[in-house]
Structure formats: C-alpha cells, structure tokens
Design an enzyme around this catalytic site. Sequence first.
Site, PDB file in Angstrom:
ATOM      1  N   CYS A  63      -2.883   0.526   4.875  1.00 17.97           N
ATOM      2  CA  CYS A  63      -4.050   0.277   5.720  1.00 17.97           C
ATOM      3  C   CYS A  63      -5.233  -0.206   4.862  1.00 17.97           C
ATOM      4  O   CYS A  63      -5.909  -1.180   5.194  1.00 17.97           O
ATOM      5  CB  CYS A  63      -4.416   1.552   6.473  1.00 17.97           C
ATOM      6  SG  CYS A  63      -5.507   1.315   7.880  1.00 17.97           S
ATOM      7  N   CYS A 112      -7.169  -1.391  10.754  1.00 19.70           N
ATOM      8  CA  CYS A 112      -6.787  -2.625  10.064  1.00 19.70           C
ATOM      9  C   CYS A 112      -6.108  -3.618  10.988  1.00 19.70           C
ATOM     10  O   CYS A 112      -5.771  -4.733  10.576  1.00 19.70           O
ATOM     11  CB  CYS A 112      -5.890  -2.331   8.863  1.00 19.70           C
ATOM     12  SG  CYS A 112      -4.191  -1.940   9.296  1.00 19.70           S
ATOM     13  N   GLY A 144      25.360  10.014   0.323  1.00 22.18           N
ATOM     14  CA  GLY A 144      25.230  10.826   1.529  1.00 22.18           C
ATOM     15  C   GLY A 144      25.773  12.233   1.412  1.00 22.18           C
ATOM     16  O   GLY A 144      25.500  13.071   2.266  1.00 22.18           O
ATOM     17  N   CYS A 183      -3.223  -0.854  14.876  1.00 21.76           N
ATOM     18  CA  CYS A 183      -4.032   0.108  14.124  1.00 21.76           C
ATOM     19  C   CYS A 183      -5.524  -0.152  14.397  1.00 21.76           C
ATOM     20  O   CYS A 183      -5.983  -1.291  14.296  1.00 21.76           O
ATOM     21  CB  CYS A 183      -3.738  -0.024  12.639  1.00 21.76           C
ATOM     22  SG  CYS A 183      -4.878   0.885  11.575  1.00 21.76           S
ATOM     23  N   CYS A 187      -2.932   3.582  10.959  1.00 20.40           N
ATOM     24  CA  CYS A 187      -1.741   3.569  10.101  1.00 20.40           C
ATOM     25  C   CYS A 187      -1.565   4.939   9.458  1.00 20.40           C
ATOM     26  O   CYS A 187      -2.515   5.510   8.931  1.00 20.40           O
ATOM     27  CB  CYS A 187      -1.887   2.543   8.975  1.00 20.40           C
ATOM     28  SG  CYS A 187      -1.839   0.843   9.515  1.00 20.40           S
TER      29      CYS A 187
END
Lengths: 295, 205
Positions: free
Chosen positions: A275, A247, A35, A244, A269
């Site tokens: 997808c 899909c 980080g 979606c 997507c």
Amino acid sequence: MSAPAVPAAYNFAYLDEQTKRMIRRAILKAVAIPGYQVPFASREMPMPYGWGTGGVQVTAAIIGADDVLKVIDQGADDTTNAVSIRAFFAKTAGVATTTRTADATIIQTRHRIPETALKAGQILVFQVPIPEPLRFLEPRETETRTMHALEEYGLMHVKLYEDIARHGHIATTYAYPVKVEGRYVMDPSPIPKFDNPKLGDSPALQLFGAGREKRIYAIPPHTRVESLDFEDHPFEVQRFAEPCGLCGATGAYLDEVILDDRGNRLFVCSDTDFCEERRRAGHCGAKAAAMEPTS
Amino acid sequence: MAPDALSGGFADPGRQSQAVFRALLDAMARPGTTARLGQGVRPPPPLNPAAGAVLATLADEDTPVFLDARLSAQGAVADWLGFHTGAPIVSDPAEAAFAAIADPEGMPPLAAFRLGSDEYPDRSTTLVLQVDGFGGPLPLVLAGPGIARAAELRPHPLPARFAEELRGNRALFPRGVDIVLAATDAIAALPRAVRLIDAGDLPCT
C-alpha cells in the site's frame, strides 16, 4: 551503515548449533517430501507459543549474516509480533531488516503472502498454529498419520461438502486445505484463501514451522498446489466490492477498518508495504485525503 | 586416531555451516541446479571437500553415517568424521541417516538404504554421492517439484544402473532416499520427488 554487534552471550541467531543442525535436517526432508509434516524437536523460545515460535526456529536455522529479513503479521510490518521478531533477529544475528518485499531474502510471515510477486532465491517462512489439516476432523495423531500414509482424504471432502450442504458454498475462508504435488493434503496456515493461488508454482521456496505442534513442512518452488474443491463448486477467492481506500488498489486483499459508531468504514490493503509503495508511486484512494493526520 | 583427524574442520563452524546449509537447501529446492561451496573443510581423501562439508554441516551424534568400502578402507575418514561430527559409523546401509559414497560404481543399490515408512517417510537415508563433476556425457532429464519445466543434470561418473534405480526410488514415493551429489567444490541434489523423464517427453510450455 554497520550492522549492530551481536551480543556475545548468544550464539548467532540465538539457537545453538546442534539445534540448528536438527532443524536443518528436518527442513531438507520437508523440501524433499513436499507437503509432508516432518516432526522436529521444537525448542522453547523466548516468546510464548502462538507468537511464531515455529517460524522463528525455521528462520534461525536458515538465516545468515548476509540475509535481509522482513517480518509481517497479517500483512503488516508494524504490528507487535512483526516488530518483535524483526528486533529479535537484528539483535541475535545482527542481520539487516527491511519492510520492502522486493529487498528481502527471507520473509517470515504470520497469515499472509505478500501482494508483491516473490522472486527466485527468496524464502517465505510461515508461522503455523495447527499444521494438521485433518486435526479438527480427527483429533488422534495416530489416526491422522495413518490417513496421510494411506492418502485417505475423504473426510476432508466430506467437511467441504457439509459446508455446501449447510451454506450453499464452501464456507472455509482461511487455512483452506490444499493438495501438494497431487499427494499430501496440507494446511497452508491461516492465510486467507485469497492467497492460496500464490502457493503453487511460486519462484520462491516456502517453509512452514509449527513450534507448539513440532512440525516443519515445505513447498519447493514451482510445485503444483491445488486448493481442494468440487467440479460443481470450484475453488474461488474472496472479491472486494471497492478498491483500497488509501491507495486505490484493486485485486489486493483488504482489511476492514471501522471508523466511528455511525457505520463509516474503510477498506485498506492488509499488505502495508504494498500500500505504501503504491501511494509513494502516486496512486491515491478515494479516502486517502480524509485519512491524513490533521495536527 | 591419526593426528590429522583433528584438523581440517570448519574454522568458523556457525557461519560456514550456515553457508553450506543454504547451498544445500537451494540445491534440494531446485533439482538440476548446482550450488558452489566456498572454502570449507579439508577432510582426508578419498572424502572430497564438498562431501566433507555436507557431513560436517548435518551429521552429529544423532545421525548414524554409512561409509562405502572405499571410504572405510583406511580409518582416516571415520576418524575425521568421528572427531568433527561425533556421528556413529554404521556398516548396515539400512541403519544410516547419511551415507557417504566415494565409489558410485560399487555402491549398494538405493533400495538397500533406509527408505522410511509410509507413516514417517522422513526417516530415510540421505546419500552423499561423490562425483567428479557435472559435465558428463549422459544427461539426467528431471521434472517435478522445484523445477519449472524440466532440468538437466550431467553428474559423472555414475553406474549404468543409476537411472533405473532412481526411477525405482521415485516409485516408492513418499518413501525413498534423497541424494546429494558432491563434486569437489559444488553440489547438486536429487530429492526423492524428482522424476526422470526422457528428453523427448518434455512437457509443452
């Protein structure tokens, strides 16, 4: 299939060896201090700032001849940025490329984490525009550096609180700040907060490169990553009302596509590989038929 | 300079240093695991091939290198590093970007190396600590970033004070040193974020 020959005019993966050494040292320190933003001597690349020069330098420093590279831009393999960077490494390193998340060893990404779960051994390289999560709250680098040193992150909580005071909820939807291993507050790059839960305890190594701002940082595998929140306003991800359109996936991050000027729209997507894989497996969304080419 | 200082470097520096770096990155990202190094460099003893490969991969004119008493006893190691990396050799561990240790028993305390500052904790020494292997009798039980639950590493030989110093190093976080353990052909890493835990304190799954 034989890989295309690397033009002799370039060193392997474009960068010279001394630059790679410098970047590699920065990456190792970044992994050792999860980080924390490690400054590095970012080079000019043959593409403008904002097109992923940080991610490209990280990828160039880690990539080897045996790697399989995938590049996505907002989840898509087929946008200009993704195609260009994939072609760049195919040309300068002669590596194999793929669009399949499962087949890739290195995935360079602009602003998404793939829907398909990552595996141990994969490396995700994020392109980062503004690595400093406190920058819009405190413009001076000397001050933000001191705030990180003292672990003084009250200002970030004030910002999130002001969101609540003004909007009734935390209105930050992307580049949502996280705390890594209980120490450093980190900008996860402008991924939608939908992807934040994937940052923590990932089996894959996550590296972040900011070219213009000259910073590299990292989240090792299986690291604790918490999205900042309040007890009475816990962190939540976006939800979508419908699956979606192509899909039928639920629980994936969707892009809105405007279809005409009569208010018709389609949610699909954002992860094109995810997808396509689903459609190939026989999944079908409500609007898939209407979207077939009609030539 | 001994004539053999000129030989024993990477035959194909670009490709081989990339492979060593990826092994290092993997070791640093997953403390407790060991990564094998393939055919690489042939440094003059007592610098072992793994430690030599790590230094040949990461050190250059920007990174002062500290050599412990055993490695600096003959000039061969310093000559070899000088020719293949260009790194300046320093005698003060607090100035070192890298420190190569062939005699863990006699090494300076971890706190004697460069520990970084609160603002720039990355400006710290990376120790390259030579060990015989990872099959020692006493396990270091590790937890922290890069480790799913807990991991065990058995580097040997290490001085008895090592575990205590490693705890002290962790207490300085985010300051502190990072350690690469180099056996003849394999490496492991102890980045500063790693915590030593007692085997009895394993977190529940």
